[in-house]
Design an enzyme around this catalytic site. Structure first.
Site, mmCIF file in Angstrom:
data_model
loop_
_atom_site.group_PDB
_atom_site.id
_atom_site.type_symbol
_atom_site.label_atom_id
_atom_site.label_comp_id
_atom_site.label_asym_id
_atom_site.label_seq_id
_atom_site.Cartn_x
_atom_site.Cartn_y
_atom_site.Cartn_z
ATOM 1 N N GLY A 1 0.834 -1.190 0.000
ATOM 2 C CA GLY A 1 0.000 0.000 0.000
ATOM 3 C C GLY A 1 0.868 1.238 0.000
ATOM 4 O O GLY A 1 2.041 1.199 -0.368
ATOM 5 N N ARG A 2 0.309 2.350 0.438
ATOM 6 C CA ARG A 2 1.067 3.601 0.439
ATOM 7 C C ARG A 2 1.931 3.757 1.681
ATOM 8 O O ARG A 2 2.860 4.552 1.701
ATOM 9 C CB ARG A 2 0.108 4.782 0.297
ATOM 10 C CG ARG A 2 -0.517 4.804 -1.077
ATOM 11 C CD ARG A 2 -1.053 6.127 -1.555
ATOM 12 N NE ARG A 2 -1.288 7.130 -0.569
ATOM 13 C CZ ARG A 2 -2.496 7.538 -0.163
ATOM 14 N NH1 ARG A 2 -3.577 6.980 -0.638
ATOM 15 N NH2 ARG A 2 -2.612 8.494 0.718
ATOM 16 N N GLU B 1 5.875 3.867 1.584
ATOM 17 C CA GLU B 1 6.437 5.066 0.962
ATOM 18 C C GLU B 1 6.922 6.063 2.008
ATOM 19 O O GLU B 1 7.982 6.658 1.870
ATOM 20 C CB GLU B 1 5.366 5.697 0.070
ATOM 21 C CG GLU B 1 5.747 7.001 -0.570
ATOM 22 C CD GLU B 1 4.587 7.579 -1.353
ATOM 23 O OE1 GLU B 1 4.264 8.766 -1.142
ATOM 24 O OE2 GLU B 1 3.990 6.846 -2.171
ATOM 25 N N CYS C 1 4.065 -6.480 -2.278
ATOM 26 C CA CYS C 1 3.695 -5.292 -3.023
ATOM 27 C C CYS C 1 4.700 -4.161 -2.793
ATOM 28 O O CYS C 1 5.892 -4.327 -3.029
ATOM 29 C CB CYS C 1 2.265 -4.906 -2.645
ATOM 30 S SG CYS C 1 1.449 -3.822 -3.824
ATOM 31 N N HIS C 2 4.238 -3.014 -2.313
ATOM 32 C CA HIS C 2 5.116 -1.864 -2.076
ATOM 33 C C HIS C 2 5.969 -2.017 -0.822
ATOM 34 O O HIS C 2 6.766 -1.136 -0.511
ATOM 35 C CB HIS C 2 4.283 -0.582 -1.997
ATOM 36 C CG HIS C 2 3.776 -0.116 -3.322
ATOM 37 N ND1 HIS C 2 2.737 -0.753 -3.974
ATOM 38 C CD2 HIS C 2 4.167 0.886 -4.132
ATOM 39 C CE1 HIS C 2 2.501 -0.137 -5.120
ATOM 40 N NE2 HIS C 2 3.348 0.859 -5.246
ATOM 41 N N TYR D 1 5.337 -5.120 -6.343
ATOM 42 C CA TYR D 1 4.505 -4.521 -7.376
ATOM 43 C C TYR D 1 5.453 -4.008 -8.461
ATOM 44 O O TYR D 1 6.505 -3.437 -8.149
ATOM 45 C CB TYR D 1 3.643 -3.397 -6.789
ATOM 46 C CG TYR D 1 2.634 -2.890 -7.777
ATOM 47 C CD1 TYR D 1 1.553 -3.692 -8.146
ATOM 48 C CD2 TYR D 1 2.779 -1.654 -8.379
ATOM 49 C CE1 TYR D 1 0.633 -3.262 -9.086
ATOM 50 C CE2 TYR D 1 1.867 -1.210 -9.318
ATOM 51 C CZ TYR D 1 0.795 -2.023 -9.671
ATOM 52 O OH TYR D 1 -0.106 -1.600 -10.608
#
Length: 185
Positions: free
Chosen positions: A87-88, A91, A117-118, A137
């Site tokens: 997800g975010r 980050e 993923c992320h 991802y």
């Protein structure tokens, strides 16, 4: 039974926190979910990422997720393995040195790590990925390469094990990703 640390933050991918949190507990493991600046009982917001034929995923509001442990009280030596959802959240979590230190602990002590993923963004910020094949991802492939890793382009429903690191590109890989991680535990 293993004691697992799951690190997340606001706008973590909904399935990538909810499913592992519940499935790993169903397998008999203790899972402590934490977020910097938050305590046990606090909530984080999630985002639902879906694949609907666009050039990238779409994002919708997800559920609130209640943390069951306090980040400031975590001692990484008390845990057998680490789980990093996507997800975010990765980050901005990668900007927190305390988070990076936690991730480094699991690599330095050769404990299993599962990232999806992320989550690769957090790995790439914390450690060298040289000698690792890492899935993520696809938009995270440049970060895997910049951290020295060999990006593994695999199906969205597949997972890869490299040493004690288990990675997958996105939530459709949960069955494979969680099974491979459980085998390492």
């Amino acid at each position: 039974m293993a004691r697992l640390l799951l690190i997340a933050g606001d706008f973590v991918e909904d399935y990538e926190i909810m499913v592992p949190f519940q499935a790993l507990q169903a397998m008999g493991h203790q899972v402590d979910a934490v977020c910097p600046e938050k305590r046990e009982g606090d909530s984080i917001r999630t985002a639902i990422h879906d694949f609907e034929g666009d050039q990238t995923y779409t994002e919708k509001p997800g559920h609130n997720f209640t943390l069951n442990a306090t980040f400031a009280e975590v001692a990484p030596g008390d845990y057998d393995a680490l789980v990093i959802p996507g997800g975010r959240a990765p980050e901005y979590l990668r900007l927190d040195e305390r988070v990076l230190e936690l991730v480094r602990h699991f690599f330095d002590t050769d404990k299993p790590v599962a990232a999806i993923c992320h989550g690769a963004q957090l790995l790439a910020a914390a450690v060298s990925l040289a000698d690792y094949r890492v899935s993520a991802y696809p938009a995270c492939a440049p970060e895997v390469h910049l951290a020295g890793g060999d990006y593994a382009e695999i199906g969205m429903d597949e997972a890869i094990v490299s040493g004690k690191l288990v990675t997958a590109p996105a939530w459709p890989a949960h069955p494979a990703w969680l099974a491979r991680f459980h085998e390492l535990l």
